[in-house]
Write an enzyme that holds these catalytic residues in place. Structure first.
Site, PDB file in Angstrom:
ATOM      1  N   ALA A 105       1.190  -1.261  -0.324  1.00 27.31           N
ATOM      2  CA  ALA A 105      -0.325  -0.054   0.344  1.00 27.31           C
ATOM      3  C   ALA A 105       0.732   1.711   0.056  1.00 27.31           C
ATOM      4  CB  ALA A 105      -0.783   0.079   0.896  1.00 27.31           C
ATOM      5  N   HIS A 147       3.591   1.636  -1.253  1.00 24.16           N
ATOM      6  CA  HIS A 147       3.517   2.617  -3.311  1.00 24.16           C
ATOM      7  C   HIS A 147       2.910   2.432  -4.354  1.00 24.16           C
ATOM      8  CE1 HIS A 147       6.533  -1.335  -2.393  1.00 24.16           C
ATOM      9  NE2 HIS A 147       7.821  -0.077  -2.638  1.00 24.16           N
ATOM     10  N   GLN A 191      23.125  -1.987  -5.190  1.00 24.71           N
ATOM     11  CA  GLN A 191      22.940  -1.742  -3.822  1.00 24.71           C
ATOM     12  C   GLN A 191      22.718  -2.300  -3.210  1.00 24.71           C
ATOM     13  OE1 GLN A 191      18.307   0.412  -5.339  1.00 24.71           O
ATOM     14  NE2 GLN A 191      17.633  -0.259  -4.074  1.00 24.71           N
ATOM     15  N   LYS A 250       9.634   7.533   3.759  1.00 21.85           N
ATOM     16  CA  LYS A 250      10.671   6.191   5.026  1.00 21.85           C
ATOM     17  C   LYS A 250      12.118   5.625   4.611  1.00 21.85           C
ATOM     18  CE  LYS A 250      10.089   1.072   4.730  1.00 21.85           C
ATOM     19  NZ  LYS A 250      11.439   0.944   4.785  1.00 21.85           N
ATOM     20  N   SER A 307       8.542  -3.735   1.368  1.00 18.18           N
ATOM     21  CA  SER A 307       8.331  -5.193   1.368  1.00 18.18           C
ATOM     22  C   SER A 307       8.649  -6.167   2.087  1.00 18.18           C
ATOM     23  CB  SER A 307       8.752  -5.344   0.411  1.00 18.18           C
ATOM     24  OG  SER A 307       8.548  -3.581  -0.827  1.00 18.18           O
ATOM     25  N   ARG A 308      10.192  -5.156   3.028  1.00 17.71           N
ATOM     26  CA  ARG A 308      10.942  -6.866   4.177  1.00 17.71           C
ATOM     27  C   ARG A 308       9.438  -7.379   5.322  1.00 17.71           C
ATOM     28  NH1 ARG A 308      16.726  -5.597   4.027  1.00 17.71           N
ATOM     29  NH2 ARG A 308      16.578  -3.952   2.072  1.00 17.71           N
TER      30      ARG A 308
HETATM   31  O1  PAF Z   1      13.712   2.768  -2.792  1.00 20.51           O
HETATM   32  C1  PAF Z   1      13.769   1.842  -3.650  1.00 20.51           C
HETATM   33  O2  PAF Z   1      12.892   0.426  -2.970  1.00 20.51           O
HETATM   34  C2  PAF Z   1      14.785   1.398  -3.905  1.00 20.51           C
HETATM   35  O3  PAF Z   1      16.116   1.970  -3.201  1.00 20.51           O
HETATM   36  C3  PAF Z   1      14.974   1.952  -5.857  1.00 20.51           C
HETATM   37  C4  PAF Z   1      14.528   3.871  -5.141  1.00 20.51           C
HETATM   38  C5  PAF Z   1      13.467   2.001  -6.265  1.00 20.51           C
HETATM   39  C6  PAF Z   1      15.952   2.004  -6.700  1.00 20.51           C
HETATM   40  O4  PAF Z   1      16.551   0.667  -6.341  1.00 20.51           O
END
Ligand code: PAF
Length: 281
Positions: free
Chosen positions: A35, A37, A61, A149, A186-187
């Site tokens: 929610a 996103h 990343q 967040k 998501s985690r």
């Molecule tokens: O916040 C995220 O989900 C990621 O760091 C992003 C900005 C999509 C980059 O992969």
């Protein structure tokens, strides 16, 4: 809504939109949508003619390969959610499409990227800037949407846009929380039922610290949060920093800044959770 997997097709599609005079909003994500996103996408849909959502688990990343392997991948469910939110395009490329060769670009926005997440996850923000800059160059959006967040990420992306310079507006959107206060992530899907209850202490403590901070010094409030985390079952504090919301540098006294944010990272079992709270804005 259309699923696009190549840069070529996405560029050609957006070129047509631009020729029609349409504005383009971009919501970068790594999928496993929730929610939080959805709120970004809905805002983007309200403010732009066409919305592109990228759904790409960016390997550069992740400084922890185990974390990358375990990152949830749920493209089908993501597409259903995005369709319902009114997104026009989902861009879900393969890793080779984005990185046909290693990305050797180095992004450094010290001191913004050397504290907090930058200290504990070396290389993380370099990877974030690699993918986000590529997305900006491919999509050329008018606006891009990011959640608060990831407070530090948002500050670094704003700085990247300022220095590059990219010609677009960065829109920061408030944290979305479950009814009981847990910040959506998501985690969270990786938490067991027991850990889900334990994780609630993070937001509870942050909210309580706002009240506590009204009658205590900043140092006392910081200790209040650290002690609460140390006493909480199943949680291990990685860091709690009280920083200036613009510079991300540590603040020692409530009077030292007009914009003060507390940023926390806590392990709940193996799951690394982050959250933040505004003390002054
Ligand atoms: O916040 C995220 O989900 C990621 O760091 C992003 C900005 C999509 C980059 O992969």
């Amino acid at each position: 809504m259309k699923l696009i997997q190549t840069i070529k097709e996405l560029r050609a599609t957006l070129e047509v939109c631009r020729k029609e005079g349409k504005t383009i909003g971009l919501v970068p994500t790594m999928g496993a949508l929730h929610a939080g996103h959805a709120s970004l996408v809905k805002r983007a849909v309200a403010e732009n003619d066409v919305v592109v959502v990228s759904d790409f688990v960016n390997p550069t990343q992740f400084n922890d390969q185990n974390d990358l392997l375990k990152y949830p991948r749920t493209l089908e469910a993501d597409c259903s959610l995005l369709e319902a939110c009114g997104a026009a395009y989902v861009f879900a490329p393969a890793v080779e499409e984005i990185y046909p060769e290693p990305d050797t670009r180095r992004f450094s926005y010290a001191p913004l990227d050397t504290v907090m997440e930058g200290k504990y996850r070396p290389g993380h923000f370099n990877g974030v800037c690699q993918i986000v800059s590529k997305l900006f160059l491919i999509v050329e959006p008018d606006r891009a949407y990011f959640g608060e967040k990831d407070f530090q990420q948002l500050a670094i992306i704003r700085e990247m846009v300022r220095q590059y310079p990219f010609d677009l507006q960065i829109v920061g959107c408030p944290i979305v929380r479950e009814a009981d206060g847990l910040a959506l992530s998501s985690r969270n899907a990786r938490l067991t039922a027991e850990q889900r209850v334990q994780a609630l202490q993070i937001s509870k403590t942050l909210f309580a610290s706002v009240e506590y901070g009204k009658t205590h010094t900043l140092a006392e409030t910081k200790r209040f949060v650290e002690d609460s985390m140390a006493q909480a079952d199943g949680l291990r504090l990685e860091y709690y920093e009280v920083v200036d919301g613009n510079t991300l540098q540590t603040v020692a006294d409530w009077a030292d800044s007009g914009y003060i944010v507390g940023c926390i990272t806590v392990f709940c079992g193996e799951v690394r959770l982050i959250d933040n709270i505004k003390y002054k804005e």
